[in-house]
Design a protein around this motif. Structure first.
Motif, PDB file in Angstrom:
ATOM      1  N   GLY A 143     -10.139   7.953  21.462  1.00  0.00           N
ATOM      2  CA  GLY A 143     -11.061   8.622  20.795  1.00  0.00           C
ATOM      3  C   GLY A 143     -11.380   8.505  19.435  1.00  0.00           C
ATOM      4  O   GLY A 143     -12.471   9.142  18.554  1.00  0.00           O
ATOM      5  N   ASN A 230     -11.584   8.009  25.842  1.00  0.00           N
ATOM      6  CA  ASN A 230     -11.772   9.430  25.641  1.00  0.00           C
ATOM      7  C   ASN A 230     -12.334  10.121  27.028  1.00  0.00           C
ATOM      8  O   ASN A 230     -11.850  11.062  27.637  1.00  0.00           O
ATOM      9  CB  ASN A 230     -12.884   9.875  24.510  1.00  0.00           C
ATOM     10  N   LYS A 234     -10.188  12.749  29.631  1.00  0.00           N
ATOM     11  CA  LYS A 234     -10.832  14.137  29.652  1.00  0.00           C
ATOM     12  C   LYS A 234     -11.354  13.981  31.171  1.00  0.00           C
ATOM     13  O   LYS A 234     -11.304  15.233  31.734  1.00  0.00           O
ATOM     14  CB  LYS A 234     -12.146  14.158  28.668  1.00  0.00           C
TER      15      LYS A 234
ATOM     16  N   ASN B 180     -18.422  12.299  24.439  1.00  0.00           N
ATOM     17  CA  ASN B 180     -16.978  12.790  24.381  1.00  0.00           C
ATOM     18  C   ASN B 180     -17.069  13.685  23.205  1.00  0.00           C
ATOM     19  O   ASN B 180     -15.979  14.089  22.625  1.00  0.00           O
ATOM     20  CB  ASN B 180     -16.157  11.512  23.661  1.00  0.00           C
TER      21      ASN B 180
END
Lengths: 338, 338
Positions: A143, A230, A234, B180
């Protein structure tokens, strides 16, 4: 060892942060330095039995919130607990800093205001430990950087490998690149160019892997650009928690299911533990010049304690020196003039 | 309606393919045209009761395998069941083509050899229906195009919206972009530029969403570049199937758990069904000039039948005309000379 902890980090700070610090101080015998609003931190600390524990409090008048913008918070809140805690590491007052706070802010404050980058590091990366099915993999970047270049990806691999070496106690971690298949023509331009660099580097590069390969064993480090990494973590988190929700719904839908769920409760508890991100606690910001561990905002006391354990491991494993050595091998060769 | 089915598509073809065709012919009353090695297909068909059903066989001397390279198979196997089946659609002999075969090959054969693109479509996209927690979302692109441009992403949105309209029977599907996070500075350059285009277009664009938002409801279509979309669906699949494996392992670890699992068996069956990709069966190749539905290689007969149902829905909903109309709105304005 002296570990600074952001007492104002977690979503419900300072409660789990202080509680986690107390457990860690007791379990590891380290000095934990709680950084935050001194009055609030001492009040919270007063609720615990801290006899014989080495816990200090360092005052920070301000705190970063989840609403603060990473790009401006470093300038706007120069006396936040993140600044103060990271400065402790920079100035030798602590060996590591742990926070369950705003990840983007921690990255920006570390990189631009306090610790700064390890010499030679192009972009710091966020790492995380993926655990599912009893196997752990270090993933970076998850990220910090959205539009990446192949030479950054190479450094993510080198930095994550340095971490994997001591986190998993293995000499030669197997490094893979996250892609959408082995087949010809798969992957983006970035993946194809990064694969060439990883192949040529002094790494145990096992090639491109798909998401399903991550859960089969055989991979210790998986490299992705920060956007894709990311999405990966997630999606894992959202899929598993949604599935558990669906299962819970069905298991309370009728009496036999309820009874079955009751009988199988210890089994479900083991499942929960096996996939609990809090069991890992956190993972380092790779590439900044000091050990910084980022935990989940929703951390409970156990997660904070485990994040502190990650910090100890990183200090004991000499993460910073290992990264410094690793990235120096990727530096452009010195001028031919010698 | 006449639907051509690739009898040589699935991993264990022609068994589930032929069985699925028989079920579909009975359930929907359509004519199913089995395309493949005539001897093998007729032998397989002989094992079923087909009295009163409208099932035809069209011979194709060759078949695409999972090992065939998408980039060369179109040239190397011009008489594959995919070519023959898609040509039936192109020439009016069938209303749609369904295959559980090599997706990359189907894309390449459709685009370059038989059906070709709908006028104005820049890049065809693979779509899929994501189902978890009882909510369905159409996702495109999930693998046809790795390095995408913002104007392609806009067309993916328009094409997937056209499909969602009749697949979900909703007038104004909510379209989101996979990213994201909502925060400032999040997303790649591609995401930021695509968001601007989607915002400006005549779409019900609700903004960027994270993976977790997909399972909360509120989104009907999610747009991603083919690399990220592929990582998304493969991570979902891998996470949920790994978690189920972990649960199964724990539920057989001791006697009370085994007993509990036995009692809760109907609940687990409902969970399996809720997350079963075979319940959807397949999803269209968006942007080629004819209805082509791609199913999973591991399809069973039920999945094949459901993929045929998707084809019917797409034909009934006039997918091709809707896409043609949608993309015409994105065409560069005609020269000013008029």
């Amino acid at each position: 060892m002296r570990i600074a902890l952001d007492a104002m980090g977690s979503d419900t700070c300072p409660v789990p942060d202080v509680a986690g610090a107390v457990i860690a101080a007791r379990e590891y015998g380290d000095t934990i330095i709680l950084v935050g609003d001194e009055t609030r931190v001492r009040a919270e600390l007063g609720k615990h039995d801290t006899a014989g524990l080495s816990i200090e409090v360092v005052h920070a008048p301000d705190a970063v919130t989840m609403e603060d913008k990473p790009s401006t918070v470093g300038k706007l809140k120069p006396e936040s607990s993140m600044h103060v805690g990271m400065n402790l590491v920079r100035d030798g007052g602590a060996d590591a800093f742990v926070t369950a706070g705003n990840t983007g802010a921690a990255l920006s404050i570390a990189t631009l205001f306090t610790l700064r980058r390890i010499r030679g590091v192009k972009r710091p990366a966020l790492s995380t430990v993926i655990t599912l099915n009893g196997r752990s993999i270090i993933c970076a970047d998850v990220g910090a950087n959205a539009d990446c270049k192949p030479d950054w990806m190479l450094q993510f691999a080198i930095m994550a490998r340095a971490y994997a070496r001591f986190a998993f106690s293995i000499d030669n971690p197997r490094v893979a690149l996250l892609s959408n298949g082995e087949e010809e023509g798969k992957g983006t331009d970035l993946i194809r160019e990064s694969a060439r660099l990883l192949e040529a580097a002094d790494l145990n590069f096992i090639g491109n892997v798909e998401p399903k390969d991550l859960f089969k064993g055989g991979v210790d480090v998986v490299v992705a650009d920060g956007f894709v990494g990311n999405i990966l973590i997630k999606t894992m988190e959202a899929s598993t928690s949604t599935l558990i929700q669906v299962i819970r719904g069905e298991l309370t839908a009728d009496l036999p299911s309820k009874l079955g769920a009751l009988l199988a409760r210890p089994a479900f508890r083991r499942v929960r533990k096996a996939i609990d991100p809090f069991e890992t606690g956190g993972a380092p910001l790779l590439g900044v010049d000091g050990v910084v561990i980022i935990g989940h905002g929703r951390s409970n006391a156990n997660a904070i304690k485990n994040a502190i354990r990650q910090a100890r491991t990183a200090v004991q494993g000499n993460l910073i020196a290992a990264i410094r050595e690793g990235v120096s091998s990727t530096a452009e060769p010195a001028s031919e003039q010698a």
